[in-house]
Design a protein around this motif. Structure first.
Motif, short mmCIF file in Angstrom:
data_model
loop_
_atom_site.label_atom_id
_atom_site.label_comp_id
_atom_site.label_asym_id
_atom_site.label_seq_id
_atom_site.Cartn_x
_atom_site.Cartn_y
_atom_site.Cartn_z
N MET A 45 -5.03 -59.56 2.12
CA MET A 45 -3.86 -58.29 1.69
C MET A 45 -2.65 -58.97 2.63
N PHE A 46 -2.78 -59.72 3.43
CA PHE A 46 -1.39 -60.34 4.14
C PHE A 46 -0.78 -61.36 3.31
N VAL A 47 -1.64 -62.02 2.73
CA VAL A 47 -1.07 -63.38 1.92
C VAL A 47 -0.67 -62.77 0.36
N ALA A 48 -1.08 -61.63 -0.01
CA ALA A 48 -0.84 -61.22 -1.30
C ALA A 48 0.41 -61.27 -1.89
N PRO A 49 1.46 -60.65 -0.98
CA PRO A 49 3.06 -60.97 -1.49
C PRO A 49 3.41 -62.29 -1.72
N PHE A 50 3.15 -63.23 -0.81
CA PHE A 50 3.61 -64.70 -0.94
C PHE A 50 2.79 -65.13 -2.38
N ALA A 51 1.50 -64.76 -2.31
CA ALA A 51 0.59 -65.23 -3.68
C ALA A 51 1.40 -64.57 -4.73
N THR A 52 1.71 -63.44 -4.94
CA THR A 52 2.37 -62.93 -6.10
C THR A 52 3.75 -63.54 -6.25
N LEU A 53 4.51 -63.81 -5.39
CA LEU A 53 5.80 -64.53 -5.50
C LEU A 53 5.51 -66.02 -6.00
N LEU A 54 4.62 -66.65 -5.30
CA LEU A 54 4.34 -67.85 -5.93
C LEU A 54 3.72 -67.85 -7.34
N LEU A 55 3.12 -67.13 -7.76
CA LEU A 55 2.59 -66.95 -9.14
C LEU A 55 3.53 -66.71 -10.10
N VAL A 56 4.26 -65.62 -9.75
CA VAL A 56 5.46 -65.07 -10.66
C VAL A 56 6.53 -65.99 -10.83
N PHE A 57 6.97 -66.76 -9.78
CA PHE A 57 8.23 -67.54 -9.66
C PHE A 57 8.17 -68.88 -9.91
N LEU A 58 6.98 -69.57 -9.64
CA LEU A 58 6.51 -70.88 -9.57
C LEU A 58 5.52 -71.23 -10.60
N LEU A 59 4.25 -70.88 -10.44
CA LEU A 59 3.28 -71.23 -11.34
C LEU A 59 3.42 -70.85 -12.64
N LEU A 60 3.69 -69.50 -13.17
CA LEU A 60 3.94 -69.06 -14.37
C LEU A 60 5.16 -69.94 -15.25
N PRO A 61 6.11 -69.94 -14.60
CA PRO A 61 7.37 -70.70 -15.01
C PRO A 61 6.83 -72.29 -15.22
N MET A 62 6.20 -72.71 -14.39
CA MET A 62 5.87 -74.20 -14.40
C MET A 62 4.74 -74.30 -15.83
N VAL A 63 3.93 -73.58 -15.92
CA VAL A 63 3.22 -73.38 -17.15
C VAL A 63 4.05 -73.19 -18.60
N TYR A 64 4.80 -72.32 -18.53
CA TYR A 64 5.58 -72.05 -19.68
C TYR A 64 6.52 -73.37 -19.97
N ALA A 65 7.12 -73.98 -18.83
CA ALA A 65 7.93 -75.21 -19.13
C ALA A 65 7.02 -76.22 -19.66
N PHE A 66 5.64 -76.54 -19.11
CA PHE A 66 4.72 -77.64 -19.54
C PHE A 66 4.68 -77.24 -21.24
N LYS A 67 4.32 -75.93 -21.26
CA LYS A 67 4.13 -75.80 -22.86
C LYS A 67 5.42 -76.02 -23.63
N LEU A 68 6.55 -75.74 -23.33
CA LEU A 68 7.59 -76.21 -23.83
C LEU A 68 7.68 -77.68 -24.25
N SER A 69 7.44 -78.54 -23.11
CA SER A 69 7.36 -79.91 -23.26
C SER A 69 6.75 -80.25 -24.33
N LEU A 70 5.59 -79.76 -24.83
CA LEU A 70 4.67 -80.12 -25.63
C LEU A 70 5.01 -79.71 -27.08
N TYR A 71 6.17 -79.19 -27.27
CA TYR A 71 6.50 -78.83 -28.54
C TYR A 71 7.94 -79.31 -29.05
#
Length: 274
Positions: A1-27
């Protein structure tokens, strides 16, 4: 519960954009077929791109000079502050840290005015600080001014954790202030020195804000491919080459990771880091 806010921000603002950017790099974007899968063609293009390679080489040279200068200055300042127990030490600590508190954009604009050949106080020296053969040194001066205080505070905090009894034993054995600083204090904070160096290496390879803001002073010297990040930025937002820009960004990330890992591996025994 305590790490949920950090984990959410990490997922939304770092990991998901990185996945999307990597997908862009393959096209690759084409006029007829639109977005088509290109696999690693963008990466192969970047490896063969002389502008990208020259930008990487430039920041590597910049880092090889600027990193030891900045870490050395930070260490000297930390040792001076740690060796002085008076109001002067507090003033020195504050004065060294103030440039880090200034936003990078504001600090770069300020140095841009200082470097100006029209209004800057350095114009009487006859040196063009943003000419092709001096601009890299001018940028290095700006970065050292901005970040030395931050590294000094980190090293000073590490010095505060060293037991004072060690210093007293060294003085009883006849060690002077310089010997205590070089043979006891500096080796005892080797882990902090390594971490500061790694952070500096990462920041150097991601060099972006300072050259981009100073570019209008001399576009011929600070080109659109001056550093890899500047090159990726211009590919995306000046030429709409988002796929190629994403590939350049991931290649730069790989360079940062490899460079940091090599340095940590080479210093792991002396710094006690694993």
């Amino acid at each position: 519960m305590f790490v949920a806010p950090f984990a959410t921000l990490l997922l939304v603002f770092l990991l998901l954009p990185m996945v999307y950017a990597f997908k862009l790099s393959l096209y690759r974007s084409t006029l007829v077929q639109g977005e088509v899968f290109a696999a690693f063609d963008n990466y192969r293009q970047a490896f063969a791109d002389p502008e990208f390679r020259s930008g990487v080489l430039r920041v590597l040279v910049f880092g090889l000079v600027q990193t030891p200068v900045m870490i050395g200055l930070a260490l000297v300042l930390a040792l001076l502050v740690d060796g002085v127990s008076s109001r002067f030490a507090r003033m020195l600590r504050l004065a060294a840290f103030v440039p880090y508190a200034v936003p990078v954009v504001i600090g770069t604009l300020m140095w841009g005015f200082l470097y100006s050949q029209n209004t800057g106080p350095f114009r009487f020296t006859g040196i063009d600080f943003v000419a092709g053969d001096t601009v890299l040194a001018s940028l290095g001066n700006l970065v050292v001014w901005q970040w030395t205080g931050y590294n000094m505070i980190v090293l000073y905090a590490a010095l505060q954790g060293v037991p004072r009894e060690i210093y007293e034993s060294a003085r009883i054995d006849g060690a002077g202030a310089v010997q205590v600083a070089l043979r006891i204090k500096a080796p005892m904070i080797s882990a902090a020195l390594v971490l500061c160096t790694v952070f500096t290496i990462v920041g150097t390879l991601q060099f972006f804000t300072e050259p981009l803001i100073l570019q209008p002073l001399n576009p011929g010297a600070i080109t659109n491919s001056y550093t890899p990040n500047v090159y990726a930025y211009n590919q995306a937002f000046s030429y709409q080459q988002y796929n190629y820009s994403a590939a350049i960004s991931f290649l730069l990330g790989a360079v940062v990771f490899v460079g940091s890992y090599i340095f940590l591996f080479a210093t792991r025994k002396r710094s006690s880091l694993r």
